[in-house]
Design a protein around this motif. Structure first.
Motif, PDB file in Angstrom:
ATOM      1  N   ASP A 170       0.570  -0.969   0.047  1.00 39.92           N
ATOM      2  CA  ASP A 170      -0.060   0.109  -0.083  1.00 39.92           C
ATOM      3  C   ASP A 170       0.843   1.279  -0.149  1.00 39.92           C
ATOM      4  O   ASP A 170       1.817   1.273   0.787  1.00 39.92           O
ATOM      5  CB  ASP A 170      -0.955   0.083   1.513  1.00 39.92           C
ATOM      6  CG  ASP A 170      -1.541   1.174   1.634  1.00 39.92           C
ATOM      7  OD1 ASP A 170      -2.611   1.433   0.628  1.00 39.92           O
ATOM      8  OD2 ASP A 170      -1.173   2.025   2.107  1.00 39.92           O
ATOM      9  N   ASN A 196      -0.884  -2.246  -4.283  1.00 37.61           N
ATOM     10  CA  ASN A 196      -2.442  -2.338  -4.552  1.00 37.61           C
ATOM     11  C   ASN A 196      -3.123  -1.575  -5.529  1.00 37.61           C
ATOM     12  O   ASN A 196      -3.829  -2.071  -6.425  1.00 37.61           O
ATOM     13  CB  ASN A 196      -3.184  -2.043  -3.167  1.00 37.61           C
ATOM     14  CG  ASN A 196      -2.696  -2.812  -2.109  1.00 37.61           C
ATOM     15  OD1 ASN A 196      -2.214  -3.810  -2.255  1.00 37.61           O
ATOM     16  ND2 ASN A 196      -3.180  -2.425  -0.609  1.00 37.61           N
ATOM     17  N   ASN A 224       1.717  -3.659   3.846  1.00 41.73           N
ATOM     18  CA  ASN A 224       0.473  -4.016   3.424  1.00 41.73           C
ATOM     19  C   ASN A 224      -0.499  -4.671   4.573  1.00 41.73           C
ATOM     20  O   ASN A 224       0.234  -4.980   5.522  1.00 41.73           O
ATOM     21  CB  ASN A 224       0.246  -4.971   2.206  1.00 41.73           C
ATOM     22  CG  ASN A 224      -0.855  -4.613   1.211  1.00 41.73           C
ATOM     23  OD1 ASN A 224      -2.018  -4.191   1.455  1.00 41.73           O
ATOM     24  ND2 ASN A 224      -0.991  -4.993  -0.126  1.00 41.73           N
TER      25      ASN A 224
END
Length: 266
Positions: A170, A196, A224
């Motif tokens: 992320d 992502n 993440n």
């Protein structure tokens, strides 16, 4: 209706080891062997999968989390290893010479009734490849360790009924992490891993209408979150089943198939 089935499972997915099973009723292959031979055997046994069905190993690149168990498992079961010369040169151990099958880009390989297509991907390794496995008209892609979604990846993703797709990090979690700057750049700089966001863009814009399963793969332990990744994709999934491939345990076995109409001659 007739069905061409493929059975798929993630045996492990993450920087601690990657190993993916794809097969039909007759044959199967392993893509990468980044966990030990013993752990591979244990996880397959728990899933009811037999090593007797495994006929070959395909290696995506030489990083340890993709080849850790290769020498042992290939020798124990006399499994041919499809691997590029560059990847082979990068391995820090010897593979039995009689088991090596040199792999080339855009090559189509038959393993029994399975067809495996290889193509170059963008990653900071020597000659890294992704794979699409076909049985009849059913196709499953193994797309991990990707720095960016190139045209080849998009082309093959559009044809898959299911795929293992990297969702490594992320953006916000990576930017706030304790990783040193050079490592953050290596991960997100276009030759490292797929975020992502970039994976979701690929999924939203290029998934085929017949895709049924997407296994989010190679999630970072630090950058993440499985719930976050699953939530992001589920919002746009429609009828596609979204699964997060674990870095700790094997997934379920999923059955993937293309239904083909049998036309009457009358």
């Amino acid at each position: 209706m007739a069905c061409n089935k493929l059975y798929i499972a993630s045996l492990n997915s993450g920087s601690n080891g990657n190993c993916y099973y794809v097969g039909n009723d007759q044959e199967a292959i392993l893509v990468d062997t980044g966990i030990s031979c013993r752990e591979t055997e244990k996880r397959m046994l728990r899933l009811g999968l037999s090593m007797k069905h495994v006929k070959a190993i395909f290696i995506s690149h030489e990083h340890t989390d993709h080849v850790r168990g290769l020498a042992t498992i290939s020798a124990k079961y006399n499994l041919p290893v499809y691997i590029t010369q560059g990847t082979l040169n990068g391995c820090r151990f010897n593979i039995r010479e009689d088991l090596i099958r040199l792999l080339y880009s855009t090559q189509n390989i038959s393993v029994g009734s399975l067809q495996i297509t290889s193509f170059l991907k963008i990653h900071d390794a020597s000659e890294p490849h992704s794979f699409v496995v076909s049985s009849g008209g059913t196709k499953v892609g193994v797309f991990t360790d990707i720095g960016a979604a190139c045209e080849q990846l998009i082309f093959h993703f559009k044809q898959c009924h299911a795929a293992f797709l990297e969702t490594n990090y992320d953006d916000d979690l990576l930017s706030k992490s304790a990783y040193p700057y050079f490592l953050k750049q290596r991960i997100s700089g276009g030759r490292g891993h797929l975020s992502n966001k970039h994976a979701l863009d690929l999924f939203i814009n290029h998934r085929p209408s017949f895709m049924t399963h997407l296994l989010l793969s190679h999630l970072s332990k630090d950058n993440n979150n499985p719930e976050l990744a699953h939530s992001l994709f589920s919002e746009h999934a429609g009828e596609v089943e979204i699964v997060v491939a674990s870095r700790f345990v094997e997934s379920e076995v999923y059955t993937i198939f293309e239904q083909v109409s049998e036309h009457s001659p009358f």
